[in-house]
Write an enzyme that holds these catalytic residues in place. Structure first.
Site, PDB file in Angstrom:
ATOM      1  N   GLU A   1       0.594  -1.557   0.030  1.00 60.72           N
ATOM      2  CA  GLU A   1       0.237  -0.118   0.470  1.00 60.72           C
ATOM      3  C   GLU A   1       1.202   0.889   0.111  1.00 60.72           C
ATOM      4  O   GLU A   1       1.913   0.601   0.306  1.00 60.72           O
ATOM      5  CB  GLU A   1      -0.963  -0.206   1.473  1.00 60.72           C
ATOM      6  CG  GLU A   1      -1.963   1.236   1.367  1.00 60.72           C
ATOM      7  CD  GLU A   1      -3.066   1.239   2.201  1.00 60.72           C
ATOM      8  OE1 GLU A   1      -2.793   0.306   3.318  1.00 60.72           O
ATOM      9  OE2 GLU A   1      -3.871   2.693   2.182  1.00 60.72           O
TER      10      GLU A   1
ATOM     11  N   ASN B   1     -12.379  -1.444  -0.825  1.00 61.94           N
ATOM     12  CA  ASN B   1     -11.562  -1.740  -0.126  1.00 61.94           C
ATOM     13  C   ASN B   1     -12.343  -1.231   1.706  1.00 61.94           C
ATOM     14  O   ASN B   1     -12.716  -0.137   1.688  1.00 61.94           O
ATOM     15  CB  ASN B   1     -10.670  -1.504   0.233  1.00 61.94           C
ATOM     16  CG  ASN B   1      -9.259  -1.966   1.721  1.00 61.94           C
ATOM     17  OD1 ASN B   1      -9.088  -2.879   1.437  1.00 61.94           O
ATOM     18  ND2 ASN B   1      -9.080  -0.837   2.359  1.00 61.94           N
ATOM     19  N   GLU B   2     -12.966  -2.296   2.199  1.00 59.01           N
ATOM     20  CA  GLU B   2     -12.979  -1.899   3.616  1.00 59.01           C
ATOM     21  C   GLU B   2     -14.438  -0.633   3.522  1.00 59.01           C
ATOM     22  O   GLU B   2     -14.076   0.118   4.240  1.00 59.01           O
ATOM     23  CB  GLU B   2     -11.595  -1.573   4.777  1.00 59.01           C
ATOM     24  CG  GLU B   2     -11.554  -2.834   4.983  1.00 59.01           C
ATOM     25  CD  GLU B   2     -10.366  -2.378   6.029  1.00 59.01           C
ATOM     26  OE1 GLU B   2     -10.112  -1.094   6.675  1.00 59.01           O
ATOM     27  OE2 GLU B   2      -9.865  -3.603   6.293  1.00 59.01           O
TER      28      GLU B   2
ATOM     29  N   TYR C   1      -6.431  -9.348  11.513  1.00 59.62           N
ATOM     30  CA  TYR C   1      -5.465  -8.687  11.652  1.00 59.62           C
ATOM     31  C   TYR C   1      -5.328  -9.587  13.775  1.00 59.62           C
ATOM     32  O   TYR C   1      -6.443  -8.822  13.979  1.00 59.62           O
ATOM     33  CB  TYR C   1      -5.411  -6.986  11.957  1.00 59.62           C
ATOM     34  CG  TYR C   1      -4.721  -6.815  10.586  1.00 59.62           C
ATOM     35  CD1 TYR C   1      -3.885  -6.599  10.403  1.00 59.62           C
ATOM     36  CD2 TYR C   1      -6.226  -6.090  10.162  1.00 59.62           C
ATOM     37  CE1 TYR C   1      -3.588  -6.065   9.423  1.00 59.62           C
ATOM     38  CE2 TYR C   1      -5.669  -5.324   9.315  1.00 59.62           C
ATOM     39  CZ  TYR C   1      -4.156  -5.473   8.382  1.00 59.62           C
ATOM     40  OH  TYR C   1      -3.896  -4.587   6.919  1.00 59.62           O
TER      41      TYR C   1
ATOM     42  N   GLU D   1      -6.005  -9.020   3.573  1.00 59.04           N
ATOM     43  CA  GLU D   1      -5.240  -8.154   4.234  1.00 59.04           C
ATOM     44  C   GLU D   1      -5.389  -9.695   5.715  1.00 59.04           C
ATOM     45  O   GLU D   1      -6.408  -9.429   6.288  1.00 59.04           O
ATOM     46  CB  GLU D   1      -5.662  -7.184   4.656  1.00 59.04           C
ATOM     47  CG  GLU D   1      -5.089  -6.109   4.159  1.00 59.04           C
ATOM     48  CD  GLU D   1      -5.720  -4.476   4.161  1.00 59.04           C
ATOM     49  OE1 GLU D   1      -5.752  -4.242   5.396  1.00 59.04           O
ATOM     50  OE2 GLU D   1      -6.259  -4.106   2.604  1.00 59.04           O
TER      51      GLU D   1
ATOM     52  N   GLN E   1       2.303  -6.199   5.416  1.00 62.09           N
ATOM     53  CA  GLN E   1       2.439  -5.986   4.079  1.00 62.09           C
ATOM     54  C   GLN E   1       3.518  -5.938   3.781  1.00 62.09           C
ATOM     55  O   GLN E   1       4.746  -6.161   5.086  1.00 62.09           O
ATOM     56  CB  GLN E   1       1.933  -3.864   3.542  1.00 62.09           C
ATOM     57  CG  GLN E   1       0.381  -3.783   4.240  1.00 62.09           C
ATOM     58  CD  GLN E   1       0.492  -2.766   3.825  1.00 62.09           C
ATOM     59  OE1 GLN E   1       1.042  -1.790   3.230  1.00 62.09           O
ATOM     60  NE2 GLN E   1      -0.588  -1.706   4.078  1.00 62.09           N
TER      61      GLN E   1
HETATM   62  O1  AHR Z   1      -3.184  -2.672   6.052  1.00 59.62           O
HETATM   63  C1  AHR Z   1      -3.068  -1.168   6.965  1.00 59.62           C
HETATM   64  C2  AHR Z   1      -4.904  -1.239   6.263  1.00 59.62           C
HETATM   65  O2  AHR Z   1      -5.565  -2.019   7.412  1.00 59.62           O
HETATM   66  C3  AHR Z   1      -5.529  -0.665   5.006  1.00 59.62           C
HETATM   67  O3  AHR Z   1      -5.336  -0.450   4.160  1.00 59.62           O
HETATM   68  C4  AHR Z   1      -7.041  -1.068   5.445  1.00 59.62           C
HETATM   69  O4  AHR Z   1      -7.729  -1.969   4.371  1.00 59.62           O
HETATM   70  C5  AHR Z   1      -7.008  -2.134   6.366  1.00 59.62           C
HETATM   71  O5  AHR Z   1      -7.531  -1.236   7.393  1.00 59.62           O
END
Ligand code: AHR
Length: 538
Positions: free
Chosen positions: A71, A218-219, A285, A342, A391
């Site tokens: 990103e 995205n999101e 995450y 992600e 990432q």
């Molecule tokens: O990876 C960092 C961020 O986490 C990304 O931009 C977003 O899609 C997610 O919330």
């Protein structure tokens, strides 16, 4: 001093250091007063048993499960991938050679770009044409820094060609238009005579690129427009109509799915938009604490936080199961792929760095967590057709860290490199029975595994020992195959917090592993504490 002499001097020093590390490990593990007990010595044979059905595999583990994400955030693109043609750092058309070589070594299969949250405020036309004439923009999500647009469509697709990987482009739904998205796809992929294809030619690229994967937003439940699932699903249906497959390029269209347990989101999007999608995303995450304001240090932690990360990482199993169940309701034949585009660990940023740049170190703990995630994706490969760790460079759970001309590989990089043997291999069914790893009155299974068979018939078993203090003796029964040769590699270290630095870049790196014995088709392996082990069987 001659090489032999140097070795003579260094050896005693290494031994002394080894003792120092051992004491440090004991202290960090909080066991200075109660010495760690190695449970391998106490375990009765058969407590830990793995059965591998080598003749019963059906599903293919897509190599795209080992995908990556880059990103415009912090130093992922600028300073990470891109240094520019005029840089003293060796590069090919502006892309760092050291980084490209490292990613090729681990066979990166697919790269997602330009975001993340950045994708829904990115206007691709700002990132084409002569670099010195490209407009700048504010990167509002990631520190309000000025984005120069020096790295745009041509640079990204050149990067993918240099890496030999597929491109996964994320389009802008949040602040973009349908026309803008349609034009982008035409610009990249149309071979004939059209305004966009001709603009691409003016900008130096005659032949179209092949874009296999395209994300529509995205999101969009959050940074991508704060939408309800109903309004996103309707917008998805509209936007995707104009994401055309031109000139023999067949695009896999990816709808925005949920963050972690947002089951109502995936239910509604599947219900309303399934006919128009080839895949739906999932983001997940994990941290060592339960809150986002204090996520914990990447490198300074005790066993409590180690245990918490292992436990949180294992949530990927029910999470996949629940999302897949919902998908199954709407897509019985399993046509739509689940792309976990992600995932990874998210820690407090490194002290002294810009908090918006999400720069974090990466220890053995991250490596074991990655090993568990990848095993989970392998085991669900009937639906999980892609996953992209967040990432690639200098951001979150990175594979690579750079500091000016220096580059280091993280423990997580090594897991991806070790696991590359699973790319496009056949998943083998396994049954694992193992003891628990207990901490603070809680328990989780000490071991985690997946296995596959490649096209040459070689079997690979990836094993994680989550217990940071005790090795585990595991008996593996190999059903439906004979064994000629076994090889092994292990990733471990003296202490849980071990990590690579620019000064000491190889503290955590894989070593040959041979702590196993074979009797008939029974293989007994002693897995070191806090390790990721890869066994190859021929
Ligand atoms: O990876 C960092 C961020 O986490 C990304 O931009 C977003 O899609 C997610 O919330």
């Amino acid at each position: 001093m001659k090489h032999g002499e140097l070795k003579k001097w260094l050896l005693p020093m290494i031994n002394i250091e080894g003792i120092v590390c051992f004491v440090a490990a004991a202290l960090i593990a909080g066991c200075a007063s109660t010495p760690a007990v190695d449970k391998t010595q106490q375990e009765k044979p058969g407590v830990n048993k793995l059965v591998i059905h080598a003749d019963k595999g059906k599903e293919t583990i897509s190599r795209n499960i080992y995908g990556h994400f880059s990103e415009h955030l912090g130093r992922c693109i600028y300073g990470g991938f891109w240094v520019g043609e005029g840089s003293a750092i060796p590069n090919t058309r502006g892309i760092r050679n050291d980084v490209a070589d490292a990613l090729k070594r681990m066979k990166i299969p697919v790269l997602r770009w330009p975001g993340g949250c950045f994708a829904d405020e990115y206007h691709w036309k700002d990132g084409i044409g002569p670099r010195d004439m490209r407009p700048t923009m504010i990167n509002t999500h990631w520190g309000m820094v000025t984005e120069t647009n020096a790295f745009g469509t041509h640079e990204f697709l050149d990067l993918c060609e240099q890496l030999g990987c597929e491109a996964y482009v994320a389009g802008n739904v949040g602040s973009g238009t349908v026309e803008e998205m349609q034009d982008w796809v035409e610009y990249m992929t149309f071979d004939g005579d059209s305004e966009m294809a001709n603009l691409r030619r003016i900008n130096g690229r005659d032949k179209p690129w092949r874009i296999k994967y395209f994300g529509v937003g995205n999101e969009n439940w959050g940074c991508g427009g704060n939408m309800s699932p109903e309004s996103y699903a309707d917008l998805y249906n509209r936007f995707q109509t104009y994401v055309r497959s031109y000139s023999g390029n067949r695009i896999v269209k990816v709808a925005c799915g949920p963050g972690s347990e947002n089951y109502p989101w995936i239910t509604t999007v599947m219900e309303r938009a399934r006919r128009n999608m080839d895949a739906i995303s999932l983001h997940h995450y994990v941290r060592g604490t339960g809150n986002w304001t204090r996520k914990g240090s990447a490198t300074k932690f005790d066993e409590k936080e180690w245990f918490a990360l292992m436990k949180n990482t294992l949530t990927i199993y029910p999470l996949l199961e629940n999302n897949i169940k919902i998908m199954d309701r709407f897509d019985r034949r399993g046509r739509i792929g689940l792309f976990v585009d992600e995932w990874g660990t998210w820690w407090d940023t490194e002290p002294g760095t810009n908090p918006s740049f999400l720069y974090q170190q990466n220890t053995l703990r991250d490596a074991v967590s990655a090993g568990i995630f990848l095993n989970a994706f392998n085991k669900n490969c009937h639906r999980v057709k892609m996953a992209n760790i967040a990432q690639t460079i200098n951001v979150l759970q990175a594979m690579i860290l750079t500091k000016d001309e220096k580059m280091i590989l993280t423990p997580t990089y090594h897991v991806f490199e070790m696991y590359k043997v699973h790319h496009d291999a056949t998943l083998l069914p396994t049954e694992l029975k193992c003891r628990d790893y207990q901490f603070g009155g809680e328990k989780i299974p000490a071991l985690n595994v997946s296995a596959s068979k490649d096209e040459l018939g070689r079997i690979h078993i990836s094993l994680c020992n989550l217990d940071p203090k005790n090795s585990v003796q595991l008996v593996c029964e190999l059903q439906g195959t004979g064994v000629q040769k076994i090889s092994g590699r292990a990733l471990t270290a003296d202490v849980m917090t071990a990590h690579n630095t620019f000064e000491k870049p190889e503290v955590v790196s894989p070593v040959a592993f041979d702590n196993f014995q074979l009797k008939g088709n029974m293989l007994t392996v002693t897995l070191p504490a806090k390790s990721v082990v890869l066994l190859g069987i021929e």
